[in-house]
Design a protein around this motif. Structure first.
Motif: not given
Ligand code: ADP
Ligand code: ADP
Length: 223
Positions: A12-19, A36-45
Motif C-alpha cells: 500500500r501507498y497511503g490509501p492506494t492498494t498497489a498489490v 499488465g498495463p501501467s499502474g497494475s502493480g507490477k513494479s510494486s510486487l
C-alpha cells in the motif's frame, strides 16, 4: 518448496492498494513474466520481493524460508532496472566485476570475460561506460547483475528505454542468456511480445490483482 513463494502479498501507498493479496510461485530455473498495463502493480510486487517495499500483508519466501526480515543485499537476488545505472567512473569490466569483489583477481577476470562474451560484448572490458550506446549499456548491466550468480534475477522493464527494433533484438538475446545461465527470473513488462518471448510462464496483473497465470502457448490460445 524450491524457488520463490509469494503469499497473500499486499503493498500500500497511503490509501492506494498497489498489490492486493497476490499469490505467486517462481520455481527454480523458471522465467516468469509479470505482465499488465501501467499502474497494475507490477513494479510494486517486484520491489516487495526485492525487499525495497514494506509489506502491508503477506509473505515472501525463498526455498520455503521467509525472507521478510532479510535486507535487500542479503537476499541473493539480482536487480536490473529500465535505466542501466552503471557506475560512470568505472570501466565496463569494472562494472561487470563489481559484485565479485573478494574473489581472486584471475577468477574475477575470467568471469568478467565470460560474461562479456555471453552478452555479445567481447573486448569491451577496458571501455569507458560513457562510450556505450543504450543497448550496450543495458547488456553491461545484465552482465553485472548475473556476475554474482543471483539465485533470483528481478528485472523491471529492462528494455523499455530502448527503441523498438533494438528492443525486439534484445528480447531474443535476453531469452537466450537467461536459458544459457539457467537463471531463475521474475520479469516485469507491459509488453506482450516481450513477456511471451522471454518467459516460461506469464502472470497477468490487473488493478493489483493476479488475473491469470499460464504458459505463453496456452495464454495465446485463450479466447
Ligand atoms: P506498474 O509497475 O504496473 O506500472 P506500480 O506498481 O508502479 O504499477 O503502481 C501500482 C499503483 O501504485 C499505481 O496506482 C501507482 O500510482 C501507485 N504507486 C506506485 N508507486 C507509488 C508511490 N511511491 N507512491 C504512491 N503511489 C504509488
Ligand atoms: P575500475 O574500472 O573499477 O577501476 P578495472 O577496470 O580496474 O576497475 O577492473 C575491475 C575488475 O575487472 C578487476 O577485477 C579487473 O581485474 C577486471 N578487468 C579489468 N579489465 C578487464 C578486461 N579487459 N577483461 C576482463 N577483466 C578485466
Amino acid at each position: 518448496v524450491s524457488g520463490l513463494t509469494v503469499r497473500d502479498l499486499v503493498v500500500r501507498y497511503g490509501p492506494t492498494t498497489a498489490v492486493d493479496r497476490v499469490d505467486l510461485d517462481v520455481t527454480a530455473g523458471e522465467v516468469l513474466a509479470l505482465l499488465g498495463p501501467s499502474g497494475s502493480g507490477k513494479s510494486s510486487l517486484l520491489r516487495a520481493v526485492a525487499g525495497l517495499e514494506r509489506l502491508a500483508g503477506g509473505s515472501v519466501a525463498w526455498d520455503g524460508r521467509d525472507v521478510g526480515d532479510v535486507p535487500v543485499h542479503r537476499r541473493g537476488f539480482g536487480l536490473l532496472f529500465q535505466d542501466a545505472q552503471l557506475f560512470p567512473h568505472r570501466s565496463v569490466a569494472g562494472n561487470v566485476g563489481y559484485g565479485l569483489a573478494g574473489q581472486p583477481r584471475q577468477r574475477r577476470e575470467a568471469r568478467v570475460t565470460e560474461l562479456l562474451a555471453l552478452v555479445g560484448l567481447e573486448g569491451f572490458g577496458p571501455r569507458a561506460v560513457s562510450t556505450l550506446s543504450g543497448g550496450q549499456a543495458q547488456r553491461v548491466a545484465l552482465a553485472r547483475s548475473l556476475a554474482p550468480e543471483p539465485r533470483l534475477l528481478l528485472l523491471d522493464e529492462p528494455l523499455s528505454a530502448l527503441d523498438r527494433s533494438l528492443r525486439e533484438r534484445l528480447t531474443g538475446e535476453l531469452h537466450d542468456v537467461l536459458r544459457a545461465t539457467g537463471t531463475t527470473a521474475l520479469y516485469v513488462t507491459h509488453d506482450h511480445d516481450e513477456a511471451f518471448t522471454v518467459a516460461d510462464r506469464v502472470a497477468v496483473l490487473g488493478g493489483g490483482h493476479l488475473v491469470q497465470v499460464d504458459t505463453p502457448a496456452r495464454l495465446w490460445r485463450a479466447p
